[in-house]
Design a protein around this motif. Structure first.
Motif, short mmCIF file in Angstrom:
data_model
loop_
_atom_site.label_atom_id
_atom_site.label_comp_id
_atom_site.label_asym_id
_atom_site.label_seq_id
_atom_site.Cartn_x
_atom_site.Cartn_y
_atom_site.Cartn_z
N ASP A 1 14.14 -17.58 -54.30
CA ASP A 1 13.01 -17.13 -54.83
C ASP A 1 11.65 -17.59 -54.07
O ASP A 1 10.95 -16.65 -53.65
CB ASP A 1 12.75 -17.39 -56.04
N TRP A 2 11.51 -18.86 -53.92
CA TRP A 2 10.51 -19.43 -52.93
C TRP A 2 10.55 -19.08 -51.46
O TRP A 2 9.32 -18.45 -50.99
CB TRP A 2 10.42 -20.85 -53.07
N GLN B 1 12.74 -32.70 -53.26
CA GLN B 1 12.77 -32.23 -54.50
C GLN B 1 13.61 -31.51 -54.90
O GLN B 1 13.88 -30.61 -54.23
CB GLN B 1 11.25 -31.86 -55.31
N GLY B 2 14.66 -31.88 -55.75
CA GLY B 2 15.99 -30.96 -56.14
C GLY B 2 15.65 -29.83 -56.79
O GLY B 2 14.42 -29.75 -57.40
N GLY B 3 16.33 -28.86 -56.80
CA GLY B 3 16.31 -27.33 -57.59
C GLY B 3 17.52 -26.69 -57.13
O GLY B 3 18.14 -27.04 -56.56
N SER B 4 17.48 -25.63 -57.92
CA SER B 4 18.67 -24.61 -57.65
C SER B 4 18.57 -23.98 -56.23
O SER B 4 17.47 -23.76 -55.97
CB SER B 4 18.79 -23.74 -59.15
N TRP B 5 19.70 -23.39 -55.92
CA TRP B 5 19.72 -22.31 -54.79
C TRP B 5 18.97 -21.19 -55.06
O TRP B 5 18.16 -20.58 -54.41
CB TRP B 5 21.18 -22.12 -54.63
N ASP B 6 19.05 -20.74 -56.48
CA ASP B 6 18.28 -19.38 -56.68
C ASP B 6 16.77 -19.87 -56.75
O ASP B 6 16.08 -18.89 -56.07
CB ASP B 6 18.60 -18.95 -58.21
N ASP B 7 16.33 -20.94 -56.95
CA ASP B 7 14.76 -21.34 -57.07
C ASP B 7 14.41 -21.44 -55.62
O ASP B 7 13.29 -20.87 -55.29
CB ASP B 7 14.56 -22.50 -57.91
N PHE B 8 15.35 -21.82 -54.93
CA PHE B 8 14.86 -21.85 -53.27
C PHE B 8 14.74 -20.80 -52.80
O PHE B 8 13.90 -20.50 -51.83
CB PHE B 8 16.04 -22.88 -52.66
#
Length: 72
Positions: free
Chosen positions: A10-11, A1-8
């Protein structure tokens, strides 16, 4: 699932702090936390794995930095 580098990151940071496989004292009121993070394909096979390095301040429990590799 796609997402931003920042979100990744953070996770990955949240996972390393919630269930660290290693925590070390870095001196000067800092601690390092890490745990293996696996990226999986839709079929369930591991596409990549890394150990994020999360440095926190023990004085005020803030994340100083979180980088995607190297472990503690």
């Amino acid at each position: 699932q796609g997402g931003s580098w920042d979100d990744f990151m953070d996770w990955a940071t949240a996972n390393a702090l919630a269930a660290p496989s290693r925590a070390t004292d870095q001196g000067n009121g800092k601690s390092c936390f890490t745990t293996p993070i696996q990226l999986r394909r839709s079929a369930g096979t591991v596409a990549a794995a890394f150990y994020p390095r999360v440095i926190i301040s023990r004085n005020n429990t803030l994340v100083i930095t979180s980088i995607p590799g190297g472990g503690c």
